[in-house]
Scaffold this motif. Structure first.
Motif, short mmCIF file in Angstrom:
data_model
loop_
_atom_site.label_atom_id
_atom_site.label_comp_id
_atom_site.label_asym_id
_atom_site.label_seq_id
_atom_site.Cartn_x
_atom_site.Cartn_y
_atom_site.Cartn_z
N ILE A 66 -21.46 42.96 10.83
CA ILE A 66 -21.85 41.96 9.82
C ILE A 66 -20.78 40.88 9.76
O ILE A 66 -19.59 41.18 9.68
N ALA A 67 -21.22 39.63 9.78
CA ALA A 67 -20.28 38.52 9.63
C ALA A 67 -19.82 38.46 8.17
O ALA A 67 -20.63 38.57 7.25
N VAL A 97 -21.46 46.85 0.93
CA VAL A 97 -22.02 47.23 2.23
C VAL A 97 -22.02 48.75 2.40
O VAL A 97 -22.99 49.32 2.90
N ARG A 98 -20.94 49.42 1.98
CA ARG A 98 -20.89 50.89 2.08
C ARG A 98 -21.98 51.55 1.25
O ARG A 98 -22.48 52.62 1.60
N VAL A 108 -28.84 43.23 7.18
CA VAL A 108 -27.81 42.29 6.75
C VAL A 108 -27.11 41.70 7.97
O VAL A 108 -26.60 42.42 8.82
N GLY A 109 -27.09 40.37 8.05
CA GLY A 109 -26.39 39.69 9.13
C GLY A 109 -25.05 39.14 8.69
O GLY A 109 -24.09 39.10 9.45
N THR A 110 -24.98 38.69 7.43
CA THR A 110 -23.78 38.06 6.89
C THR A 110 -23.59 38.45 5.44
O THR A 110 -24.57 38.60 4.70
N PHE A 122 -26.94 37.89 3.32
CA PHE A 122 -27.85 37.06 4.08
C PHE A 122 -28.51 37.97 5.10
O PHE A 122 -27.86 38.46 6.03
N LEU A 123 -29.80 38.22 4.90
CA LEU A 123 -30.54 39.12 5.77
C LEU A 123 -31.04 38.35 6.99
O LEU A 123 -31.20 37.13 6.96
N HIS A 124 -31.29 39.08 8.07
CA HIS A 124 -31.88 38.48 9.26
C HIS A 124 -33.20 37.83 8.85
O HIS A 124 -33.92 38.34 8.02
N GLY A 125 -33.49 36.69 9.43
CA GLY A 125 -34.72 35.98 9.09
C GLY A 125 -34.52 34.95 7.98
O GLY A 125 -35.49 34.40 7.48
#
Length: 186
Positions: A66-67, A97-98, A108-110, A122-125
């Motif tokens: 994750i960024a 996140v944990r 989750v991407g970021t 920030f989720l993918h999509g």
């Protein structure tokens, strides 16, 4: 200083337990740190665990991590590379996140952390989720499981009892980025 404290000074070791096995043995148990986040560092990326410990540097961004976009006040921005573990926002982002269930964490991407009470996913999509603080994680995740069916682009579950969805995030207002005036935008 006990022996486990010495082993825990190794950056890749999250925790350690050292026991003596008489008459002539020593058993060292360690829990290894694993990278969860990537963070831009010069011409590459720092690989960071969920506690803010920079584990190593990589020239390329590894897939599956994750960024992390921390606030500009972080030690990293002041040139103190590797000091993220003492930043409250990074600690909060890691705790969030944990606590995420696997199905949500995989989306989750970021993660952007402005402070301990202002974590944004920030989720993918292109989906944005204002998570807020690390508290009520299970309730927030359960709320997200339901709300994601609405196909909205923005979700605010910082208070899961009064979650908000919309097509775009409301304008930032007030301390901590809360959007009280925008509640009820549907």
């Amino acid at each position: 200083m006990c022996s486990s404290d010495l082993v825990e000074q190794i950056i890749q070791v999250q925790s350690a337990k050292v026991t003596v096995s008489w008459p002539d043995g020593i058993v060292i148990w360690t829990k290894r740190r694993t990278a969860v986040f990537t963070m831009r560092a010069g011409s590459g990326f720092d690989l960071v665990d969920s506690y803010g410990v920079v584990l190593r540097w990589s020239a390329t961004r590894p897939a599956g991590l994750i960024a992390l976009q921390p606030a500009t006040t972080f030690a990293a921005a002041s040139g103190q590379r590797g000091q993220l573990r003492h930043e409250p926002a990074v600690v909060a982002a890691g705790a969030v996140v944990r606590s995420l269930p696997a199905w949500l964490r995989a989306r989750v991407g970021t993660v952007r952390a402005e402070g301990p009470g202002d974590v944004m996913l920030f989720l993918h999509g292109g989906i944005q989720v204002r998570w807020g603080s690390q508290g009520n994680g299970r309730q927030k995740a359960a709320t997200m499981a339901i709300l994601l069916r609405t196909k909205a682009r923005y979700y605010d579950v910082s208070d899961p009892a009064t979650a908000v969805t919309g097509s775009t995030p409301p304008p930032r207002s007030g301390a901590g980025g809360r959007h009280k005036a925008a509640r009820g935008d549907g």
